[in-house]
Design an enzyme around this catalytic site. Sequence first.
Site, PDB file in Angstrom:
ATOM      1  N   HIS A   9       0.808  -1.217   0.000  1.00 15.05           N
ATOM      2  CA  HIS A   9       0.000   0.000   0.000  1.00 15.05           C
ATOM      3  C   HIS A   9       0.845   1.272   0.000  1.00 15.05           C
ATOM      4  O   HIS A   9       0.469   2.279  -0.589  1.00 15.05           O
ATOM      5  CB  HIS A   9      -0.938   0.009   1.210  1.00 15.05           C
ATOM      6  CG  HIS A   9      -0.226  -0.151   2.520  1.00 15.05           C
ATOM      7  ND1 HIS A   9       0.219  -1.380   2.960  1.00 15.05           N
ATOM      8  CD2 HIS A   9       0.143   0.750   3.450  1.00 15.05           C
ATOM      9  CE1 HIS A   9       0.821  -1.223   4.133  1.00 15.05           C
ATOM     10  NE2 HIS A   9       0.798   0.066   4.440  1.00 15.05           N
ATOM     11  N   CYS A  65       7.919  -1.361  -1.854  1.00 12.04           N
ATOM     12  CA  CYS A  65       7.191  -1.158  -0.606  1.00 12.04           C
ATOM     13  C   CYS A  65       7.702   0.158  -0.018  1.00 12.04           C
ATOM     14  O   CYS A  65       8.419   0.899  -0.692  1.00 12.04           O
ATOM     15  CB  CYS A  65       7.326  -2.340   0.354  1.00 12.04           C
ATOM     16  SG  CYS A  65       8.942  -2.642   1.098  1.00 12.04           S
ATOM     17  N   GLY A  66       7.336   0.459   1.209  1.00 15.18           N
ATOM     18  CA  GLY A  66       7.744   1.729   1.794  1.00 15.18           C
ATOM     19  C   GLY A  66       9.245   1.922   1.799  1.00 15.18           C
ATOM     20  O   GLY A  66       9.761   2.946   1.360  1.00 15.18           O
ATOM     21  N   GLY A  68      11.390  -0.803   0.692  1.00 15.55           N
ATOM     22  CA  GLY A  68      11.959  -1.759  -0.252  1.00 15.55           C
ATOM     23  C   GLY A  68      12.555  -2.972   0.438  1.00 15.55           C
ATOM     24  O   GLY A  68      12.798  -3.997  -0.197  1.00 15.55           O
ATOM     25  N   GLY A  70      11.360  -4.983   3.141  1.00 17.21           N
ATOM     26  CA  GLY A  70      10.484  -6.128   3.408  1.00 17.21           C
ATOM     27  C   GLY A  70      10.132  -6.912   2.164  1.00 17.21           C
ATOM     28  O   GLY A  70      10.223  -8.145   2.146  1.00 17.21           O
ATOM     29  N   HIS A  98      26.902  -8.082 -12.004  1.00 14.24           N
ATOM     30  CA  HIS A  98      27.640  -8.988 -11.123  1.00 14.24           C
ATOM     31  C   HIS A  98      26.774 -10.099 -10.531  1.00 14.24           C
ATOM     32  O   HIS A  98      27.291 -11.184 -10.246  1.00 14.24           O
ATOM     33  CB  HIS A  98      28.273  -8.214  -9.971  1.00 14.24           C
ATOM     34  CG  HIS A  98      29.382  -7.316 -10.403  1.00 14.24           C
ATOM     35  ND1 HIS A  98      30.192  -6.673  -9.506  1.00 14.24           N
ATOM     36  CD2 HIS A  98      29.815  -6.948 -11.622  1.00 14.24           C
ATOM     37  CE1 HIS A  98      31.085  -5.948 -10.155  1.00 14.24           C
ATOM     38  NE2 HIS A  98      30.869  -6.087 -11.448  1.00 14.24           N
ATOM     39  N   ARG A 132      33.674 -14.696 -14.106  1.00 13.99           N
ATOM     40  CA  ARG A 132      33.908 -15.080 -12.712  1.00 13.99           C
ATOM     41  C   ARG A 132      32.653 -14.962 -11.845  1.00 13.99           C
ATOM     42  O   ARG A 132      32.566 -15.561 -10.777  1.00 13.99           O
ATOM     43  CB  ARG A 132      35.029 -14.224 -12.114  1.00 13.99           C
ATOM     44  CG  ARG A 132      34.673 -12.776 -11.881  1.00 13.99           C
ATOM     45  CD  ARG A 132      35.867 -11.984 -11.317  1.00 13.99           C
ATOM     46  NE  ARG A 132      35.502 -10.695 -10.808  1.00 13.99           N
ATOM     47  CZ  ARG A 132      35.349  -9.595 -11.524  1.00 13.99           C
ATOM     48  NH1 ARG A 132      35.515  -9.638 -12.838  1.00 13.99           N
ATOM     49  NH2 ARG A 132      35.024  -8.461 -10.956  1.00 13.99           N
TER      50      ARG A 132
END
Length: 145
Positions: A9, A65-66, A68, A70, A98, A132
């Site tokens: 939300h 999200c608020g 990022g 969670g 990477h 690599r």
Amino acid sequence: MRIAIASDHAAVELKAVLREYLIGLGHEVADLGPETADRVDYPDYGYKLAAVVAEGVAERGVALCGSGIGISIAVNRNPACRCALVGEPLSAALAREHNDANVIAMGARLTGEDMAKACLDAFLGTDFGGGRHGPRVSKLSNPQF
């Protein structure tokens, strides 16, 4: 490119802006919700996004999200997903180059619209470097404890 986008939300407004931005760039976008700013639980949307990316329905994902944090944790519960929380374009590019990240996460309360668009551009415009980095990325989906 097929891109899935989901939020909680707190990020529904940023999700709408980024969805339209991606469509404007010519991408096919699946908006996994939510539709309104009514309270929802970010893990539900993170898991939904992860499933769509893991199944190959979408090539990339955008998780919001608020903060990022969670939703990125939720997405990363799926071993087929490599979700990178970013706040600027260099991290977004390095996540692809990477780490072969297939999902980008951002916080709507921390990242403005223009910066979020710049992060998306870097994320979508950078290829995995291989070399690599390949064996290391393989270990991300196959942990050895």
